[in-house]
Scaffold this motif. Structure first.
Motif, PDB file in Angstrom:
ATOM      1  N   THR A 119       2.603  -4.646 -13.006  1.00 41.86           N
ATOM      2  CA  THR A 119       2.340  -5.371 -11.555  1.00 41.86           C
ATOM      3  C   THR A 119       2.779  -3.955 -10.456  1.00 41.86           C
ATOM      4  O   THR A 119       3.179  -2.657 -10.945  1.00 41.86           O
ATOM      5  N   LEU A 120       1.460  -3.557  -9.994  1.00 39.24           N
ATOM      6  CA  LEU A 120       1.184  -2.522  -9.384  1.00 39.24           C
ATOM      7  C   LEU A 120       1.898  -2.673  -7.271  1.00 39.24           C
ATOM      8  O   LEU A 120       0.883  -4.168  -6.915  1.00 39.24           O
ATOM      9  N   THR A 121       2.768  -1.725  -6.905  1.00 37.55           N
ATOM     10  CA  THR A 121       2.870  -2.249  -5.865  1.00 37.55           C
ATOM     11  C   THR A 121       3.288  -1.392  -4.983  1.00 37.55           C
ATOM     12  O   THR A 121       2.877   0.323  -4.716  1.00 37.55           O
ATOM     13  N   ALA A 131      -2.118  -0.544   1.677  1.00 36.31           N
ATOM     14  CA  ALA A 131      -2.674   0.049   0.694  1.00 36.31           C
ATOM     15  C   ALA A 131      -3.348  -1.060  -1.017  1.00 36.31           C
ATOM     16  O   ALA A 131      -4.228  -0.393  -1.513  1.00 36.31           O
ATOM     17  N   LEU A 132      -2.935  -2.213  -0.779  1.00 34.29           N
ATOM     18  CA  LEU A 132      -3.688  -2.684  -1.151  1.00 34.29           C
ATOM     19  C   LEU A 132      -5.164  -3.256  -1.710  1.00 34.29           C
ATOM     20  O   LEU A 132      -5.256  -3.507  -3.321  1.00 34.29           O
ATOM     21  N   PRO A 133      -6.100  -2.797  -0.421  1.00 34.90           N
ATOM     22  CA  PRO A 133      -7.611  -3.420  -1.716  1.00 34.90           C
ATOM     23  C   PRO A 133      -8.329  -2.089  -1.916  1.00 34.90           C
ATOM     24  O   PRO A 133      -8.748  -2.556  -2.973  1.00 34.90           O
ATOM     25  N   LEU A 176       0.664  -6.210  -6.027  1.00 39.62           N
ATOM     26  CA  LEU A 176       1.685  -7.511  -5.030  1.00 39.62           C
ATOM     27  C   LEU A 176       2.149  -6.376  -3.787  1.00 39.62           C
ATOM     28  O   LEU A 176       2.518  -4.630  -3.957  1.00 39.62           O
ATOM     29  N   PRO A 177       3.083  -6.595  -2.831  1.00 38.19           N
ATOM     30  CA  PRO A 177       3.140  -5.734  -1.428  1.00 38.19           C
ATOM     31  C   PRO A 177       4.422  -5.682  -1.474  1.00 38.19           C
ATOM     32  O   PRO A 177       4.904  -6.858  -2.249  1.00 38.19           O
ATOM     33  N   ASP A 233      11.557  -6.545   0.233  1.00 35.79           N
ATOM     34  CA  ASP A 233      11.121  -7.057  -1.041  1.00 35.79           C
ATOM     35  C   ASP A 233      11.326  -7.540  -2.316  1.00 35.79           C
ATOM     36  O   ASP A 233      11.059  -8.272  -2.968  1.00 35.79           O
ATOM     37  N   GLN A 234      12.877  -6.505  -2.715  1.00 34.44           N
ATOM     38  CA  GLN A 234      12.540  -6.780  -3.959  1.00 34.44           C
ATOM     39  C   GLN A 234      13.254  -7.698  -4.834  1.00 34.44           C
ATOM     40  O   GLN A 234      12.678  -7.911  -5.800  1.00 34.44           O
ATOM     41  N   MET A 235      13.599  -8.090  -3.729  1.00 31.90           N
ATOM     42  CA  MET A 235      14.312  -9.287  -3.957  1.00 31.90           C
ATOM     43  C   MET A 235      13.121 -10.375  -4.592  1.00 31.90           C
ATOM     44  O   MET A 235      13.964 -11.693  -5.237  1.00 31.90           O
ATOM     45  N   LYS A 236      12.021 -10.420  -4.338  1.00 29.93           N
ATOM     46  CA  LYS A 236      11.413 -11.221  -3.933  1.00 29.93           C
ATOM     47  C   LYS A 236      10.819 -11.135  -5.639  1.00 29.93           C
ATOM     48  O   LYS A 236       9.559 -11.503  -6.513  1.00 29.93           O
ATOM     49  N   PHE A 237      11.273  -9.743  -6.155  1.00 35.26           N
ATOM     50  CA  PHE A 237      10.531  -9.422  -7.606  1.00 35.26           C
ATOM     51  C   PHE A 237      11.901  -9.523  -8.604  1.00 35.26           C
ATOM     52  O   PHE A 237      13.410  -9.290  -9.156  1.00 35.26           O
TER      53      PHE A 237
END
Length: 220
Positions: free
Chosen positions: A96-98, A103-105, A128-129, A135-139
């Protein structure tokens, strides 16, 4: 539409001389893999645009030390161009690249440009952003490895990064960090003061010419 060349309009309207971004494609041969990485330079991407030497050094370290990435669940923070994570995926990791949303495009384009001829060994890398400290709790917290290449340069982000790493490593994942040791950014301060508050930190390699250190960290 192309201008007719009169004095009031001396350039074609689609002339790229005034574009606010430009790109550069480079092929890197790392761990026996040829990676075509596009770097998109412009006002928006900033430090996310280039392939930093610390990222190349981390890839070379994996090769020199025969670090086995096959079958590992890996997340990369501040991935930028994605060269480290894409290499890991080409070597058989589930990656998973964050990075920040802007920077995502670039990340996604580089993933698409590096599909192996026989397909990804395990799975298509996920992009993923992730904003540290938010946002870490989403992971999930069960990664085998967390990879970080040249992301230690803004002191105000250091506590947020440590908080994020602690969440991602709750299941005893290891962190590999490669950093150019910039005095003006207090990089050494991060490794001597911030990270050791929560992690056991080990210096694995010092590359003298570029002043790049590679560390391994595990949650206390």
């Amino acid at each position: 539409m192309i201008s007719d060349g009169d004095e009031d309009d001396p350039f074609p309207v689609d002339d790229c001389l005034f574009a606010d971004t430009f790109s550069q494609d480079t092929v890197y041969t790392l761990c026996g893999q040829d990676l075509k990485i596009r770097q998109v330079f412009g006002a928006n991407l900033g430090v996310a645009a280039p392939v930093w030497e610390a990222a190349i050094q981390l890839c070379c370290f994996f090769e020199d030390e025969s670090v086995d990435l096959r079958g590992k669940r890996i997340i990369e923070l501040g991935a930028g161009t994605g060269v480290v994570g894409i290499l890991a995926a080409r070597m058989g990791a589930a990656v998973t690249l964050t990075d920040l949303p802007l920077a995502l495009p670039q990340l996604q384009a580089n993933v698409s440009a590096n599909i192996p001829l026989g397909g990804w060994p395990v799975s298509l890398p996920t992009v993923l952003p992730l904003s540290w400290g938010e946002d870490q709790m989403k992971f999930p917290s069960d990664w085998d490895l967390v990879l970080c290449a040249d992301i230690i340069y803004l002191p105000e982000t250091y506590p947020l990064l440590v908080e994020t790493l602690a969440h991602l490593c709750k299941s005893r994942g290891l962190v590999y960090l490669s950093s150019k040791m910039r005095k003006e950014h207090g990089t050494q301060h991060f490794y001597e003061d911030y990270l050791p508050e929560r992690f056991n930190v080990e210096l694995l390699k010092h590359e003298e010419n570029q002043n790049i250190n590679i560390y391994r960290a595990s949650l206390k």
